[in-house]
Motif scaffolding. Structure first.
Motif, PDB file in Angstrom:
ATOM      1  N   ASP A 264      48.562  54.353  -0.143  1.00 26.47           N
ATOM      2  CA  ASP A 264      47.179  53.939  -0.312  1.00 26.47           C
ATOM      3  C   ASP A 264      46.393  54.568   0.581  1.00 26.47           C
ATOM      4  OD1 ASP A 264      47.439  52.427  -2.599  1.00 26.47           O
ATOM      5  OD2 ASP A 264      46.710  50.556  -1.468  1.00 26.47           O
ATOM      6  N   SER A 265      46.933  54.320   2.110  1.00 31.15           N
ATOM      7  CA  SER A 265      46.285  55.177   3.252  1.00 31.15           C
ATOM      8  C   SER A 265      47.359  55.290   4.191  1.00 31.15           C
ATOM      9  CB  SER A 265      45.056  54.327   3.635  1.00 31.15           C
ATOM     10  OG  SER A 265      45.327  52.993   3.622  1.00 31.15           O
TER      11      SER A 265
ATOM     12  N   ASN B 230      49.268  44.687   2.437  1.00 27.23           N
ATOM     13  CA  ASN B 230      49.298  45.719   1.403  1.00 27.23           C
ATOM     14  C   ASN B 230      50.414  46.842   1.739  1.00 27.23           C
ATOM     15  OD1 ASN B 230      48.952  47.755  -0.378  1.00 27.23           O
ATOM     16  ND2 ASN B 230      46.956  48.353   0.300  1.00 27.23           N
TER      17      ASN B 230
ATOM     18  N   SER C 144      47.995  60.524   2.109  1.00 31.52           N
ATOM     19  CA  SER C 144      47.253  59.552   1.128  1.00 31.52           C
ATOM     20  C   SER C 144      45.651  60.184   1.447  1.00 31.52           C
ATOM     21  CB  SER C 144      47.259  58.288   1.659  1.00 31.52           C
ATOM     22  OG  SER C 144      46.871  58.438   3.038  1.00 31.52           O
ATOM     23  N   GLU C 145      45.045  59.679   0.492  1.00 29.61           N
ATOM     24  CA  GLU C 145      43.503  60.071   0.370  1.00 29.61           C
ATOM     25  C   GLU C 145      42.778  59.741   1.734  1.00 29.61           C
ATOM     26  OE1 GLU C 145      41.576  57.885  -2.743  1.00 29.61           O
ATOM     27  OE2 GLU C 145      42.716  59.183  -4.309  1.00 29.61           O
ATOM     28  N   LEU C 146      43.277  58.632   2.335  1.00 31.08           N
ATOM     29  CA  LEU C 146      42.498  58.292   3.839  1.00 31.08           C
ATOM     30  C   LEU C 146      43.430  58.453   4.918  1.00 31.08           C
ATOM     31  CD1 LEU C 146      40.007  55.415   2.980  1.00 31.08           C
ATOM     32  CD2 LEU C 146      39.362  57.664   3.605  1.00 31.08           C
TER      33      LEU C 146
ATOM     34  N   THR D 248      42.022  64.460   0.696  1.00 31.62           N
ATOM     35  CA  THR D 248      42.532  63.624   1.735  1.00 31.62           C
ATOM     36  C   THR D 248      41.532  63.788   2.977  1.00 31.62           C
ATOM     37  OG1 THR D 248      44.861  64.102   1.660  1.00 31.62           O
ATOM     38  CG2 THR D 248      43.988  63.351   3.774  1.00 31.62           C
TER      39      THR D 248
ATOM     40  N   GLU E 294      33.299  60.016  -2.764  1.00 36.15           N
ATOM     41  CA  GLU E 294      34.524  59.259  -3.650  1.00 36.15           C
ATOM     42  C   GLU E 294      35.496  58.392  -2.756  1.00 36.15           C
ATOM     43  OE1 GLU E 294      34.710  63.785  -3.532  1.00 36.15           O
ATOM     44  OE2 GLU E 294      33.163  62.407  -3.670  1.00 36.15           O
ATOM     45  N   ARG E 295      35.448  58.898  -1.479  1.00 36.58           N
ATOM     46  CA  ARG E 295      36.452  58.087  -0.751  1.00 36.58           C
ATOM     47  C   ARG E 295      35.886  56.658  -0.030  1.00 36.58           C
ATOM     48  NH1 ARG E 295      38.787  61.946  -2.095  1.00 36.58           N
ATOM     49  NH2 ARG E 295      39.062  60.409  -3.645  1.00 36.58           N
TER      50      ARG E 295
ATOM     51  N   GLY F  31      37.847  53.474  -1.438  1.00 35.69           N
ATOM     52  CA  GLY F  31      38.908  53.174  -0.685  1.00 35.69           C
ATOM     53  C   GLY F  31      38.920  52.751   0.887  1.00 35.69           C
TER      54      GLY F  31
ATOM     55  N   LYS G 223      37.963  49.078   0.712  1.00 44.03           N
ATOM     56  CA  LYS G 223      39.009  48.228   0.570  1.00 44.03           C
ATOM     57  C   LYS G 223      39.901  48.349   2.080  1.00 44.03           C
ATOM     58  CE  LYS G 223      43.185  48.047  -2.618  1.00 44.03           C
ATOM     59  NZ  LYS G 223      44.340  48.695  -1.748  1.00 44.03           N
ATOM     60  N   LEU G 224      40.096  49.613   2.464  1.00 43.80           N
ATOM     61  CA  LEU G 224      40.758  49.660   3.832  1.00 43.80           C
ATOM     62  C   LEU G 224      40.131  48.600   5.052  1.00 43.80           C
ATOM     63  CD1 LEU G 224      43.294  50.713   5.468  1.00 43.80           C
ATOM     64  CD2 LEU G 224      41.701  52.618   5.958  1.00 43.80           C
TER      65      LEU G 224
END
Lengths: 520, 1089
Positions: free
Chosen positions: B554-555, B576, B743-745, B805, B830-831, B834, B837-838
């Motif tokens: 996820d990150s 998580n 991950s994306e982040l 990323t 778009e990040r 995420g 949530k993080l």
């Protein structure tokens, strides 16, 4: 509402008693009891604080009578000491302020002193101090104030020596304690004079009759109390003691020398305003001493390189200004200055550990280069005008030598005359003696003696016998020989020595004192 | 000035200079306190093996480097050390010969190990005569078994029969041929002839011809020579004079010296410092001012005018002059200077530190040197020594006069020496004191000194004092008596034994002295932790996630390796499981000089051993110029106010009067607020400050425009070139093994700490950033890694970062758990979901981390809810009365270098440094070599500083914070004239468990052996036993321990079932003491291998 005033110093005193007794009998000890100790102290002082605030409130609403007496403490002939308290005016305001500051500092200590070996001792002393200080401020008579004055001073002694295992701390504490005794002399004399001249030691009576006092009497009384104030608030020439107090824990430095106790001297002056107003000489003295102190402190403060010393000289400077203001008669200004200074300096002391983080990249304004270059001036400042060394030189060392000489006198002359117990006859105390005995020799056979005696009478008999024997031996039997000359020389030597000793300054001074004492 | 050719001798000057340079090894190496960085307290001894270094340091300073035995015994009773650990420790040292049999009886054999065990667990010290009398008369030692004998042994002793113990005592004494003498010191003045003859007989045995008195004088002469020969090795002339007069000149010299040094080193506390200190240097500036000082006159120091006028201009010449005057033999000069420096170690160390760092940036450009300092010290010493010597003996303070004086007055020497050693009985002390007080009539009291010396000698020969060979009732008798009871030996057993058997037992006890015992204790203590630690790692084998990133996490969050982040990471992953966390040294591979928006100077942000060659600046973003203006205006105002409050109120007498009068009501409210509601008060104050000086959106200037000139540490360059950036990023990602599966982040989480009223603030900050906050490093790294140019360069180097990323820099405040995020406005839209949530998940980790920390804080609520816990932690950070804002690295014990899968799924109680490294990407160990070179010294430095400050907080640490007084902005003293205190305060180490760092590396032993062979600095740490190294095989999971001197050995032990808990809080519920490692249930989820 007036009756509340008793409880204000009483509550912390009860707390101190509980903690002290608990600690003494082992009920309170170690880390587990920390919260109990802290709770007792906290609760008591908070209650005192609330009571003081209530008293202040009712005073502001003009509901207070002005004084409250719970009865007689001492009565002997004309001497009549009441247990009475002041319930209006500056005393109440100051009591309220001090009690709030005490609460803050006590709360500070709860976390700060956690797991310290002397935790309970610290809270015991702090509670006792709170009680003493509130008594000092609220008492309606000189004796009550003096009791508070003394206990507060004693608590300060105990807290400077908080780390009594460090010799420096213990020495400094003792030095401070001894210096403050000079002020006590002034205080007691002041009490005595006021009793002698106005038959009362109540502050109110003293102030009320101040206007009728002849100026000579007013000057005498006020000078005595001024001296007490000079020592307690570290004015010239007593300043050095204040710099020696920085050995204790941070909160105790804050409460004693930043926020509360050090202002006691100024309070005393404000309390006796009418008396001082009658004595222009004392007013001038107070102003001059205050001015000297302020100048002294500001010059010395410039070269202080540690946080606590730097703050303590800043404190001295402001105290000097307060005395100056008293001396000039700005009584209103002084009372505000006192309260404001107690708050601000208390805050500064409590946050002293973070001083360097607060001023990072924000340097202090340096001394003008023209002055900074003066080496002699720098030495004067950094050596603090040699005040401490001078006191050592002029007072401490002569007195210590005198004590030493007296000890010697005691050991070698008084004990000799009184006669000390001699070792049992025929016993020995060292192996060398045994050996000598075995060989049949004796070390101490300078002259043989017929008899043994102890004490004055015994010795007298012994000496007479010995002298007669010696005389007979030397002069009659052997005729006059070399011995006589050497004895004569020895005698001369002793006489010289005695003369030297007697001519030393300390003895001269002592003789002067004795002469004066006898004369008066 | 004395113009002898002698002073011009360059050889002498060189000797002194060399000696002073050598002091760098023995003096404390602590930096000024604002730059506090953890380092090995015994850094100067690190070239030696641990045990030898400690022995050498103890020989030099008398400070023992092991935990006191009482504390070790307490650990034993707590179960922190058990019998298995002790056996393992005995077996570990072959020199102990643990299995060797000492003696055999019909029903039992006694091995060395039996004796060792008893010596470890029970106090077998010799007693003195009074203690023995007390034990026998008051404690009934002869009629009952010793109270500390355990129950099962007690039964063997047949305690029922009243006489058994007395019989035992008598038998032991008989066997040893000892007689119990019942004398009291008070009787010594009246000896019976028989007694005296008996003792005299003993003396006469030695030398028949000389009388007792003569023998004593001979001995005294030897003792005098010995004491004189110690000069320069273990004492200075000050020590010599103190031993004979009881007066310590340092009491007079220290305040003078410290006042001067503080003024010479001051970095801005005082408005007026030592004049011309920067032009002249400390010594010359002092020399110039000293002529105005009236103290020598007021103190009545002899010859001060002459001594002061003779002073040479140069400090080294002065040292030579004074040493010559004191007549210290030239061969001893080095030792003498070292001893002198070590008498006030803190100040000597600080001056030494400054001398060796000429580039240190400070308000004060004076360059103090040790030569300056010691020249002043020697001169002051001479002045004061002269005074004491004149007042007491009427001689000058120099070796020859003192020597000849005491040779003529040996009796006086004996009396004075014994008196000031303070072990004379009262009756002798009194006599000696009254004699020494009669100083002015020395020659007329010769007989008195002689007599008293005889008395003292008699006392020394009597059986009441300890004899040199230790063969006395109080020593061997009492020790054996206690030992035999603990061994379960009865009087009959003793009868069967030979005298030699008993002597052999005593010999074993003597050999196994306190140092040997301490070594065993330390090993056993470490063994206990190591076993549990390895058990947990073994049980966790193949349980942890992220050995391979088969799924995209996820990150990813890269924390500092700091042990305080262990719990934060654990809680985050529990919430998580799809989050991956990594650890690395907190400067993220970017060594830089950093200049923040409000800073006037740059600060190096990297480990202390590195000197940065690049500079990074924080600038306002384009578009916020207007904001910047008002920010700066407000900041200037804030600074002026701060200057008025913190500096002006100390400096300016007249101005501060109206200021105090005016601000008192506000201060009063502030003080009340700080005391009652610290957090709201703090928020209010910072809110008001921000109102005046609004926040400015900033960005970092880190890209160099100039590609041609090379960056050098001496000439740092503004920014990094693209290639340099790519090097930094690629290097760091390879070190951590994050080269795929992005991950994306990706968050880089630096850390720092904020607290109130805390001079040691820097000690809580990031050790990899020179004791500063690591946020800027994280921020600059993220900004570099987000640049498309750099991504391209990275792809060329084989690291492909997906285009979706995004790297984010952040900073974790380890004190109040707050997290600051940098450059959030740059995050692509778009990040953002995420990121939201993080951040929510992070919030949970903050709460739980606070929750876990509360269990070790005495003033925190017990069993709080997470919200209560965080509230407490936040308040704590703003509370100015809190001497323990956080616990720092206390309890750190191990470091794991390897993938997160090794440790993920187990509970390590915030005791482990976690460093990410992927052995599967590093077959030849090149990456590992870099990682170890970076984390080895940092980890060892932190761990060893905590170790030493804990074992002896008074000497290695700086004692309690309570009386600390900030001095010159560079250190703390106790009160106003003490030594500078170095090391950690008691409040930081109270709960620390002093043990050496266990470094466990996930790698093949062969790879580690190669690195070990190549790297001298690692060899020094590992072979020297300053850290422990072990390896976990990446494939088999087998653990190997590196044994010093023999290499890797497989770790063998029986597998143990570890408790398994649902969640972390279950592991530590209701616990306030250290918790052994445990397993945490793993969700069967993605990512796990």
């Amino acid at each position: 509402m007036d009756a509340l005033v008793i409880l204000i110093p009483l509550m912390p005193f009860i707390a101190a008693t509980l903690i002290g007794m608990g600690h003494l009998f082992g009920a309170i000890s170690g880390e587990a009891s920390e919260s109990a100790t802290a709770d007792i102290a906290n609760w008591a002082i908070s209650m005192s604080c609330l009571l003081a605030l209530t008293l202040l409130g009712s005073d502001l609403l003009d509901k207070n009578a002005g004084s409250y007496s719970i009865g007689q403490w001492l009565n002997s002939d004309t001497l009549n000491v009441q247990m009475n308290f002041i319930t209006t005016g500056f005393s109440v305001r100051l009591a309220a302020l001090f009690s709030v500051l005490l609460v803050i500092i006590l709360r500070f200590s709860v976390n700060y002193m956690h797991r310290e070996a002397g935790y309970h001792r610290f809270f015991f002393i702090l509670s006792l101090f709170a009680s003493a200080m509130l008594l000092l401020v609220l008492s309606g008579n000189a004796v009550g104030t003096f009791i508070g004055w003394e206990i507060a001073g004693f608590c300060s002694y105990l807290l400077i020596a908080y780390a009594y295992d460090r010799p420096v701390a213990a020495t400094n504490a003792t030095r401070v304690f001894v210096t403050n005794r000079i002020g006590d002399a002034g205080f007691i004399l002041g009490i005595g004079l006021s009793y002698a001249w106005i038959d009362s030691i109540n502050w109110n009576d003293l102030n009320a009759t101040a206007a009728q006092l002849p100026s000579g009497q007013a000057t005498a009384i006020s000078t005595c109390f001024a001296i007490a104030a000079f020592t307690k608030s570290a004015q010239f020439p007593f300043i050095p003691w204040l710099a020696r107090t920085m050995e204790g824990p941070t909160p105790s430095s804050a409460v004693f020398y930043g926020a509360v106790m050090v202002h006691a001297g100024v309070y005393l002056l404000i309390l006796l305003e009418p008396v001082f107003e009658q004595a222009p000489f004392t007013m001038a003295l107070v102003a001059i001493i205050g001015a000297i102190t302020a100048v002294y402190a500001v010059i010395v403060g410039l070269t202080q390189t540690d946080a606590k010393s730097s703050l303590i000289f800043a404190t001295s400077g402001q105290l000097g200004l307060m005395f100056l203001e008293c001396g000039l008669g700005y009584w209103q200004l002084v009372s505000w200055h006192l309260c404001a200074h107690a708050v601000v300096r208390g805050y500064q002391f409590l946050t002293a550990p973070s001083l360097m983080h607060n001023v990072q990249g924000n340097p202090i304004k340096p001394v003008p280069p023209a002055i900074a270059r003066l080496r002699w001036a720098y030495v004067v400042s950094s050596q603090r005008f040699w005040l401490d060394q001078f006191n050592d030189w002029a007072l401490v060392r002569p007195i210590r030598r005198l004590a030493h000489d007296l000890g010697h006198f005691d050991d070698h002359i008084v004990d000799g005359i009184m006669g000390a117990p001699a070792p049992a006859i025929r016993a020995i105390s060292s192996l060398a003696q045994l050996e000598e005995k075995n060989i049949g020799a004796r070390l101490d056979n300078e002259f043989d003696s017929f008899a043994h005696g102890s004490g004055l009478a015994g010795k007298l008999t012994e000496w007479t016998a010995a002298i007669l024997h010696w005389f007979e031996d030397r002069f009659v039997l052997r005729g006059i020989g070399k011995g006589t000359i050497s004895y004569g020389r020895k005698l001369g030597h002793i006489a010289n020595k005695f003369e030297q000793l007697v001519l030393r300054p300390r003895y001269l001074v002592l003789f002067v004192f004795i002469t004066l004492l006898v004369a008066f | 000035m004395q113009e002898s050719p002698f002073f011009k001798t360059p050889v002498l000057r060189e000797q002194i200079t060399a000696a002073l340079n050598h002091l760098d090894h023995v003096l404390p190496g602590q930096a000024p306190i604002l730059d506090f960085v953890h380092h090995n307290t015994l850094h100067g001894f690190q070239h030696l093996p641990f045990e030898e270094a400690l022995a050498e340091f103890e020989a030099l300073t008398g400070t023992c480097g092991y935990l006191p035995e009482a504390q070790n015994r307490a650990f034993y009773h707590q179960g922190r050390i058990d019998d298995r650990d002790l056996s393992a420790a005995f077996a570990h040292d072959p020199k102990l010969l643990a299995e060797q049999i000492v003696c055999t009886l019909k029903d039992k054999t006694i091995t060395r190990q039996d004796l060792y065990r008893i010596a470890m667990l029970f106090d077998l010290q010799a007693v003195n005569i009074s203690q023995l009398n007390w034990q026998i008369e008051e404690m009934d030692a002869l009629s009952a078994v010793q109270a500390d004998v355990p129950e099962q042994v007690r039964s063997q002793l047949g305690a029922g029969q009243g006489n058994a113990i007395r019989q035992l005592w008598e038998n032991i004494l008989n066997k040893l041929e000892l007689e119990q003498a019942a004398v009291h010191p008070e009787n010594m003045l009246d000896l019976s002839v028989e007694q005296a003859e008996d003792w005299l007989a003993q003396v006469s045995l030695v030398d028949n011809r000389a009388s007792a008195h003569q023998q004593m004088l001979q001995q005294a002469e030897t003792a005098l020579d010995e004491l004189l020969s110690e000069l320069g090795d273990s004492i200075t002339l000050r020590g010599f004079i103190m031993a004979l007069s009881g007066t310590d000149i340092l009491d007079s010299v220290r305040p003078q010296l410290i006042r001067l040094c503080a003024s010479g080193l001051d970095e801005g506390m005082a408005a007026w410092q030592l004049p011309e200190r920067s032009q002249l240097g400390l010594y010359a500036a002092w020399r110039a001012t000293a002529q105005y000082d009236a103290s020598p006159f007021l103190h009545d120091l002899p010859d001060w005018q002459q001594i002061m006028s003779e002073l040479p201009e140069d400090a080294v010449d002065t040292i030579i002059l004074q040493l010559t005057h004191l007549e210290i033999p030239q061969a001893k000069w080095e030792g003498y200077l070292r001893r002198l420096a070590l008498e006030i170690p803190g100040w000597s160390g600080m001056i030494n530190w400054r001398q060796h760092r000429p580039k240190y940036r400070t308000e004060n450009d004076a360059a103090p040197t040790l030569a300056d300092y010691l020249a002043i010290r020697l001169t002051l010493d001479r002045l004061w020594l002269n005074q004491i010597c004149r007042d007491t003996w009427n001689v000058e303070a120099k070796l020859s006069s003192l020597q000849s004086y005491f040779r003529k007055n040996l009796s006086q020497f004996i009396v004075r020496r014994q008196l000031h050693q303070k072990d004379l009985p009262e009756y002798l002390t009194q006599l000696a004191e009254s004699l020494t007080n009669r100083t002015d009539s020395e020659h007329h009291h010769r007989a008195g000194w002689q007599q008293l010396a005889d008395l003292i000698e008699t006392w020394q020969l009597s059986p009441m004092t300890k004899n040199n060979d230790g063969r006395s009732v109080c020593n061997s008798g009492w020790r054996l008596f206690r030992l035999c009871q603990h061994l379960g030996l009865t009087a009959t057993h003793i009868e069967l034994l030979h005298k030699t058997d008993l002597q052999q037992m005593l010999a074993v006890l003597d050999e196994f002295n306190v140092t040997e015992r301490s070594k065993v204790w330390l090993y056993a203590y470490e063994h206990h932790y190591r076993e549990a630690f390895f058990q947990a790692l073994c049980s966790n084998h193949n349980r942890g996630r992220w050995a391979k990133r088969n799924e995209r996490p996820d990150s990813q969050i890269i924390f500092c390796m700091d042990d305080r982040e262990e719990s934060f990471r654990r809680h985050l992953e529990e919430l998580n499981p799809a989050i991956e966390t990594l650890g690395a040294a907190g400067f993220f591979g970017v060594a830089m000089n950093y200049k923040g928006l409000d800073d006037r100077n740059v600060t190096p942000l990297c480990p202390v051993v590195v000197t940065p060659a690049h500079e990074v600046q924080e600038l306002a973003r384009t578009g916020s110029e207007k904001n910047l203006l008002s920010h700066n205006r407000g900041r200037t105002l804030n600074q002026r106010i701060a200057n008025m409050l913190h500096q002006g109120l100390r400096r300016n007498l007249l101005l501060s009067h109206p200021v105090i009068d005016a601000i008192a009501p506000v201060t009063f409210a502030g003080l009340l607020g700080k005391s009652l509601l610290p957090k709201p008060q703090r928020n209010l104050v910072s809110g008001i400050a921000q109102l005046f000086s609004p926040k400015v959106e900033t960005q970092l200037l880190f890209t160099a425009k100039d590609n041609s000139t090379a960056a050098e540490p001496d000439h740092p360059k503004l920014g990094f070139t693209d290639n340099e950036q790519a090097d930094r990023v690629a290097g760091f990602l390879r070190n951590t093994g994050l080269t795929y599966g992005f991950s994306e982040l990706v968050v880089l989480m630096g850390h720092g700490s904020i607290s109130q009223n805390n001079p040691h603030l820097a000690a809580y900050d990031c050790g990899a950033c020179s004791g500063r906050h690591g946020g800027p490093n994280a921020r600059v790294f993220a900004a570099m890694a987000n640049r498309p140019e750099i991504r391209e360069l990275l792809a060329e180097r084989g690291i492909t970062i997906p285009s979706d990323t995004w790297f984010i820099g952040a900073e974790h405040n380890t004190c109040n758990e707050e997290i600051s995020w940098y450059d959030i406005s740059d995050v692509p839209a778009e990040r953002l979901a995420g990121l939201k949530k993080l951040q929510r998940e992070m919030r949970h980790a903050q709460l739980m981390s606070a929750h876990e920390r509360c269990r070790r804080l005495a003033s925190a609520p017990r069993n709080p809810t997470p919200d209560e816990a965080l509230a407490h932690i936040e308040e704590r950070a703003t509370d100015f009365s809190q001497a323990r804002p956080e616990l720092g690295h206390a309890t750190n014990a191990s470091a794991v270098v390897g993938r997160r899968s090794l440790t993920q799924g187990a509970f390590f109680d915030r005791r482990v440094f976690l460093i990410s490294y992927d052995p599967t990407q590093d077959p030849d160990g090149k990456v590992l070599e870099n990682v170890l070179l970076a984390v080895g010294p940092v980890g060892a430095g932190i761990n060893l500083e905590y170790y030493f400050s804990t074992v002896n907080n008074e000497r290695f640490g700086c004692g309690t914070k309570v009386p600390h007084n900030v001095t010159g902005f560079f250190g703390v003293m106790e009160g106003a004239s003490s030594d500078l205190r170095t090391g950690l305060p008691q409040q930081m180490i109270e709960i620390h468990e002093p043990m050496r760092l266990q470094i466990l590396v996930e790698a093949k032993t062969a790879v580690l052996e190669q690195i070990y062979a190549r790297q001298e600095s690692l060899r020094e740490l590992i072979a020297g036993g300053w850290v422990h190294l072990s390896a976990k095989d990446p494939d088999s999971g087998e653990i190997f321990i590196f044994e010093r001197g023999s290499g890797f050995m497989p770790w063998q032990t029986e597998a143990e079932e570890l408790p398994v808990y649902d969640k972390s809080p279950d592991c530590y519920r209701d616990q306030t003491l250290p918790v052994p490692p445990a397993l945490i249930k793993q969700p069967d989820l993605l990512g796990a291998v």
